[in-house]
Design a protein around this motif. Sequence first.
Motif, PDB file in Angstrom:
ATOM      1  N   GLY A  70       0.807  -1.212   0.000  1.00  0.00           N
ATOM      2  CA  GLY A  70       0.000   0.000   0.000  1.00  0.00           C
ATOM      3  C   GLY A  70       0.840   1.263   0.000  1.00  0.00           C
ATOM      4  O   GLY A  70       1.795   1.400  -0.758  1.00  0.00           O
ATOM      5  N   ASN A  71       0.522   2.200   0.901  1.00  0.00           N
ATOM      6  CA  ASN A  71       1.205   3.493   0.948  1.00  0.00           C
ATOM      7  C   ASN A  71       2.646   3.398   1.432  1.00  0.00           C
ATOM      8  O   ASN A  71       3.400   4.381   1.329  1.00  0.00           O
ATOM      9  N   ASP A  72       3.024   2.258   1.960  1.00  0.00           N
ATOM     10  CA  ASP A  72       4.405   2.103   2.448  1.00  0.00           C
ATOM     11  C   ASP A  72       5.370   1.734   1.328  1.00  0.00           C
ATOM     12  O   ASP A  72       6.581   1.681   1.547  1.00  0.00           O
ATOM     13  N   GLU A  74       7.584   2.385  -1.860  1.00  0.00           N
ATOM     14  CA  GLU A  74       8.243   3.410  -2.661  1.00  0.00           C
ATOM     15  C   GLU A  74       8.680   2.784  -3.980  1.00  0.00           C
ATOM     16  O   GLU A  74       9.353   1.737  -3.981  1.00  0.00           O
ATOM     17  N   LYS A  87       8.935   2.634   2.434  1.00  0.00           N
ATOM     18  CA  LYS A  87       9.153   3.998   2.896  1.00  0.00           C
ATOM     19  C   LYS A  87       9.544   4.029   4.373  1.00  0.00           C
ATOM     20  O   LYS A  87      10.378   4.843   4.796  1.00  0.00           O
TER      21      LYS A  87
END
Length: 259
Positions: A70-72, A74, A87
């Motif tokens: 997900g948002n983690d 990079e 990240k």
Amino acid sequence: MVQVLYCMKIAKPRWAKSLRDGTAWFGSVESYIQKAQKDHNDEQGDAFEGVFARVGRFSNELINCMKKFGNDLEIIPDGEYCLLRRKSIRKACVFCMYGLTPQDFLPIGELYYIDGVKVCDFQHTVSQKMFEGFLDDKEKAASVCASIGHLNEAISKGASDVGYTIRRQELKYDLDFTREFMIAGIEPGSPYEELFHKQKRFSYQHELRSLLSNVDCPLSQDGIPIQYKKLEKDSLFYDESNDGGMIIQMTCSIKEETS
């Protein structure tokens, strides 16, 4: 884990003195990335520190990682490929030493005897890359040589005293950025195993790495200092004149194998 016989830290004099006097600096992964990107020092720094995969731009592997992290996640463009990194790993803090195993020492000369014991002299030449371009501003290199058992024990106790735990091992120089790869076992929330893998071209650094495994670096800092009990002179030696290079020699007893 392979047995490490010898360890040292090659650094600017002020950092070597700090280690000599009882402070080990655990730099953030972010600081190593920035050192390469902003200071253009891609020997001490590494713009790709923590990368765990190189996959095709439109591959199923990329799609799966996007769903998993997900948002983690990079994503770093790399031509027809992309490099993947968590990240959150940027906040991890590591302490690095130059570590040598028995395989890193080459015999010099013939076997001989000392008081009836068969011995041989061994030698390791530290790569000149550790002194040329490794430090910023062409500053001379100093070093701290230490009994690895004593130093590791002291630093681990210092970390434990403030509630931190340390994971420590030699790096694997097995990443090839000309090919696709994915380090096994990297999952959301899992330990930062990828911090113990680096590109093959860094193998001359012989890095033994310690990771603070249960703490993130504060946003306002670029690392965390760990205070430890200063070692005696017979366990740690400081030298401020190593910029000309270094050859390490030791004499070892030889144990003959019996069938």
